[in-house]
Design an enzyme around this catalytic site. Structure first.
Site, PDB file in Angstrom:
ATOM      1  CG  PHE A   1      14.396 -29.241 -13.604  1.00  0.00           C
ATOM      2  CD1 PHE A   1      13.399 -30.191 -13.395  1.00  0.00           C
ATOM      3  CD2 PHE A   1      14.944 -29.124 -14.882  1.00  0.00           C
ATOM      4  CE1 PHE A   1      12.970 -31.010 -14.432  1.00  0.00           C
ATOM      5  CE2 PHE A   1      14.516 -29.930 -15.918  1.00  0.00           C
ATOM      6  CZ  PHE A   1      13.531 -30.878 -15.696  1.00  0.00           C
ATOM      7  CB  VAL A   2      18.657 -31.623 -13.602  1.00  0.00           C
ATOM      8  CG1 VAL A   2      19.307 -32.972 -13.898  1.00  0.00           C
ATOM      9  CG2 VAL A   2      18.036 -31.053 -14.879  1.00  0.00           C
TER      10      VAL A   2
ATOM     11  CG  ASP B   1      20.887 -25.522  -4.410  1.00  0.00           C
ATOM     12  OD1 ASP B   1      20.674 -24.293  -4.427  1.00  0.00           O
ATOM     13  OD2 ASP B   1      20.634 -26.272  -5.364  1.00  0.00           O
TER      14      ASP B   1
ATOM     15  CB  THR C   1      18.068 -20.809  -9.952  1.00  0.00           C
ATOM     16  OG1 THR C   1      18.984 -21.915  -9.962  1.00  0.00           O
ATOM     17  CG2 THR C   1      18.785 -19.565 -10.445  1.00  0.00           C
ATOM     18  N   GLY C   2      17.216 -22.603  -7.147  1.00  0.00           N
ATOM     19  CA  GLY C   2      16.505 -23.796  -6.677  1.00  0.00           C
ATOM     20  C   GLY C   2      15.588 -23.433  -5.520  1.00  0.00           C
TER      21      GLY C   2
ATOM     22  CE1 TYR D   1      24.077 -22.803 -17.945  1.00  0.00           C
ATOM     23  CE2 TYR D   1      23.661 -23.120 -20.279  1.00  0.00           C
ATOM     24  CZ  TYR D   1      23.635 -23.602 -18.988  1.00  0.00           C
ATOM     25  OH  TYR D   1      23.177 -24.875 -18.732  1.00  0.00           O
TER      26      TYR D   1
ATOM     27  CE  LYS E   1      26.758 -25.346 -16.879  1.00  0.00           C
ATOM     28  NZ  LYS E   1      26.741 -26.221 -15.706  1.00  0.00           N
TER      29      LYS E   1
ATOM     30  CB  THR F   1      16.438 -31.904 -19.228  1.00  0.00           C
ATOM     31  OG1 THR F   1      17.559 -32.561 -19.823  1.00  0.00           O
ATOM     32  CG2 THR F   1      15.757 -32.856 -18.253  1.00  0.00           C
TER      33      THR F   1
ATOM     34  NE  ARG G   1      15.002 -24.083 -17.536  1.00  0.00           N
ATOM     35  CZ  ARG G   1      15.884 -24.788 -16.850  1.00  0.00           C
ATOM     36  NH1 ARG G   1      16.825 -25.461 -17.462  1.00  0.00           N
ATOM     37  NH2 ARG G   1      15.829 -24.853 -15.535  1.00  0.00           N
TER      38      ARG G   1
HETATM   39  P1  NAD Z   1      18.270 -25.116 -11.823  1.00  0.00           P
HETATM   40  O1  NAD Z   1      18.456 -23.644 -11.885  1.00  0.00           O
HETATM   41  O2  NAD Z   1      16.915 -25.639 -11.530  1.00  0.00           O
HETATM   42  O3  NAD Z   1      19.280 -25.762 -10.786  1.00  0.00           O
HETATM   43  C1  NAD Z   1      20.537 -25.232 -10.505  1.00  0.00           C
HETATM   44  C2  NAD Z   1      20.763 -25.318  -9.004  1.00  0.00           C
HETATM   45  O4  NAD Z   1      22.071 -24.826  -8.700  1.00  0.00           O
HETATM   46  C3  NAD Z   1      19.767 -24.455  -8.213  1.00  0.00           C
HETATM   47  O5  NAD Z   1      19.211 -25.201  -7.159  1.00  0.00           O
HETATM   48  C4  NAD Z   1      20.623 -23.300  -7.682  1.00  0.00           C
HETATM   49  O6  NAD Z   1      20.130 -22.754  -6.492  1.00  0.00           O
HETATM   50  C5  NAD Z   1      21.974 -23.978  -7.545  1.00  0.00           C
HETATM   51  N1  NAD Z   1      23.099 -23.049  -7.576  1.00  0.00           N
HETATM   52  C6  NAD Z   1      23.368 -22.091  -8.499  1.00  0.00           C
HETATM   53  N2  NAD Z   1      24.521 -21.471  -8.190  1.00  0.00           N
HETATM   54  C7  NAD Z   1      24.991 -22.057  -7.066  1.00  0.00           C
HETATM   55  C8  NAD Z   1      26.150 -21.864  -6.265  1.00  0.00           C
HETATM   56  N3  NAD Z   1      27.060 -20.930  -6.544  1.00  0.00           N
HETATM   57  N4  NAD Z   1      26.332 -22.663  -5.194  1.00  0.00           N
HETATM   58  C9  NAD Z   1      25.403 -23.616  -4.858  1.00  0.00           C
HETATM   59  N5  NAD Z   1      24.299 -23.837  -5.591  1.00  0.00           N
HETATM   60  C10 NAD Z   1      24.095 -23.071  -6.677  1.00  0.00           C
HETATM   61  O7  NAD Z   1      18.807 -25.680 -13.210  1.00  0.00           O
HETATM   62  P2  NAD Z   1      18.695 -27.153 -13.825  1.00  0.00           P
HETATM   63  O8  NAD Z   1      17.897 -27.064 -15.054  1.00  0.00           O
HETATM   64  O9  NAD Z   1      18.324 -28.138 -12.791  1.00  0.00           O
HETATM   65  O10 NAD Z   1      20.210 -27.397 -14.262  1.00  0.00           O
HETATM   66  C11 NAD Z   1      21.098 -28.116 -13.412  1.00  0.00           C
HETATM   67  C12 NAD Z   1      22.441 -28.272 -14.089  1.00  0.00           C
HETATM   68  O11 NAD Z   1      22.289 -28.981 -15.324  1.00  0.00           O
HETATM   69  C13 NAD Z   1      23.105 -26.943 -14.428  1.00  0.00           C
HETATM   70  O12 NAD Z   1      24.507 -27.053 -14.225  1.00  0.00           O
HETATM   71  C14 NAD Z   1      22.817 -26.771 -15.890  1.00  0.00           C
HETATM   72  O13 NAD Z   1      23.779 -25.987 -16.541  1.00  0.00           O
HETATM   73  C15 NAD Z   1      22.813 -28.207 -16.390  1.00  0.00           C
HETATM   74  N6  NAD Z   1      21.988 -28.362 -17.601  1.00  0.00           N
HETATM   75  C16 NAD Z   1      20.611 -28.346 -17.512  1.00  0.00           C
HETATM   76  C17 NAD Z   1      19.866 -28.460 -18.662  1.00  0.00           C
HETATM   77  C18 NAD Z   1      18.350 -28.462 -18.627  1.00  0.00           C
HETATM   78  O14 NAD Z   1      17.718 -28.595 -19.682  1.00  0.00           O
HETATM   79  N7  NAD Z   1      17.708 -28.366 -17.478  1.00  0.00           N
HETATM   80  C19 NAD Z   1      20.486 -28.582 -19.905  1.00  0.00           C
HETATM   81  C20 NAD Z   1      21.879 -28.553 -19.943  1.00  0.00           C
HETATM   82  C21 NAD Z   1      22.624 -28.463 -18.791  1.00  0.00           C
END
Ligand code: NAD
Length: 320
Positions: A17-18, A37, A41-42, A154, A158, A184, A195
């Site tokens: 997502f982000v 990636d 989860t993406g 989690y 972090k 976010t 979420r």
């Molecule tokens: P998301 O699950 O949509 O994206 C995470 C991405 O990481 C996915 O595309 C997944 O396939 C990839 N991934 C996971 N493990 C992996 C690995 N071992 N190797 C390669 N790729 C891997 O989550 P998001 O909401 O986009 O969050 C992205 C980042 O921002 C994360 O690190 C998360 O902890 C951080 N974050 C997000 C939020 C939020 O509100 N979205 C808040 C705080 C922190």
């Protein structure tokens, strides 16, 4: 915010997502972007539009696997480490993977940034504050985390990643930064990821009851994804090590969030109260003075606009 541009950026988790929004913004500013990636989860659909653009490359690989790093050719001047399952449903399904990507994955990303002489940014989280006893949360607050609770995979992943980044900066002089992102929301959240925003929007669009956990009095401060991306890139462009909070200024209860989504979608859905998850934080609001003072950053997209854009995207995606 600085107009710093990057020649070649690596975004781990760039198909999430982000991460996918970050890749898009970096391409807009003229950077070449490699996305690493494993699609845990993406999804490919998140980067489908980016793959039509010059300068973008998607590499399917696991950030914890040394071979995946060896297969990334060339030198990067920016490494954004965003790979990590982020929604509770995902990290509870992938507990060991979540700990691995925060530890081994972060180590590989730091070593690559160091070897390439790149700026490095770790996506950390407001979850490092746990169920906070200080409100709003400042970067100086150490947090209140249950180290063996269900969310610990989690939170502690972090927290360990932050410690690792700090040690690499001290020992190796790597040019690092830590951003603590608060909740976010925006287009490309996954409907089933558990979420609140995607769950409420899809329920409202389907005319189903909106499932609010507990009595809905728990709060979050949500930030529209374009603002979060702006904050991350402002931190990358600065010399600041962080940690720096990036998050929304308006604190809202989950019940009010559900009601607003019903209103904006024009849905006839009702609210249904369900059991609240263990260790679900009661209150969450960032103190973002540091980001304002050091990065000149503050959120710009208000609730009405952010929800309209997000609901518009979900309507088109559900209809497609
Ligand atoms: P998301 O699950 O949509 O994206 C995470 C991405 O990481 C996915 O595309 C997944 O396939 C990839 N991934 C996971 N493990 C992996 C690995 N071992 N190797 C390669 N790729 C891997 O989550 P998001 O909401 O986009 O969050 C992205 C980042 O921002 C994360 O690190 C998360 O902890 C951080 N974050 C997000 C939020 C939020 O509100 N979205 C808040 C705080 C922190």
């Amino acid at each position: 915010m600085s107009g710093q541009t990057w020649r070649r950026a690596l975004v781990t988790g760039g198909a999430g997502f982000v991460g996918s929004h970050l890749c898009g913004r970096l391409l807009d500013t003229g950077s070449d972007v490699v996305c690493l990636d494993n699609l845990a989860t993406g999804s490919r659909s998140n980067v489908a539009g980016l793959q039509q653009r010059d300068g973008f490359r998607f590499v399917r690989g696991d950030a914890t696997d040394p071979a995946a790093w060896q297969e990334l050719p060339g030198r990067f001047d920016l490494v954004l480490h965003f790979a990590c399952p982020a929604s509770p449903a995902d990290y509870l399904r992938l507990p060991l993977e979540t700990l691995e990507v925060g530890s081994t994955g972060t180590r590989h990303a730091l070593e690559r940034a160091h070897a390439d002489g790149a700026r490095f940014v770790l996506a950390s989280t407001s979850e490092v504050y746990g169920d906070p006893l200080e409100h709003p949360q400042r970067e100086t607050y150490w947090g209140n985390v249950n180290p063996t609770g269900p969310r610990s995979v989690y939170d502690e992943s972090k927290r360990f990643a932050e410690a690792l980044v700090t040690a690499h900066r001290q020992v190796n002089g790597t040019d690092t930064a830590i951003v603590r992102i608060f909740n976010t929301y925006g287009p490309r959240m996954r409907i089933g990821d558990g979420r609140a925003v995607p769950a409420f929007i899809s329920q409202a669009l389907d005319g189903m009851p909106l499932t609010v956990a507990g009595d809905g009095s728990q709060t979050r401060s949500l930030c529209y994804v374009d603002d979060t991306v702006g904050g991350v890139l402002a931190l990358a462009a600065s010399g600041e090590p962080g940690p720096v909070n990036i998050g929304g200024g308006e604190e809202i209860t989950m019940l009010d969030l559900a009601r607003r989504i019903v209103e904006v979608t024009g849905s006839s859905s009702r609210i249904r109260f369900v059991e609240r998850p263990v260790d679900d934080p009661g209150r969450r609001r960032p103190d973002t003075r540091l980001a304002q003072e050091r990065l000149g950053w503050q959120p710009r997209v208000d609730w009405t606009e952010g929800l309209k854009r997000t609901i518009g995207w979900f309507s088109r995606t559900v209809a497609a």
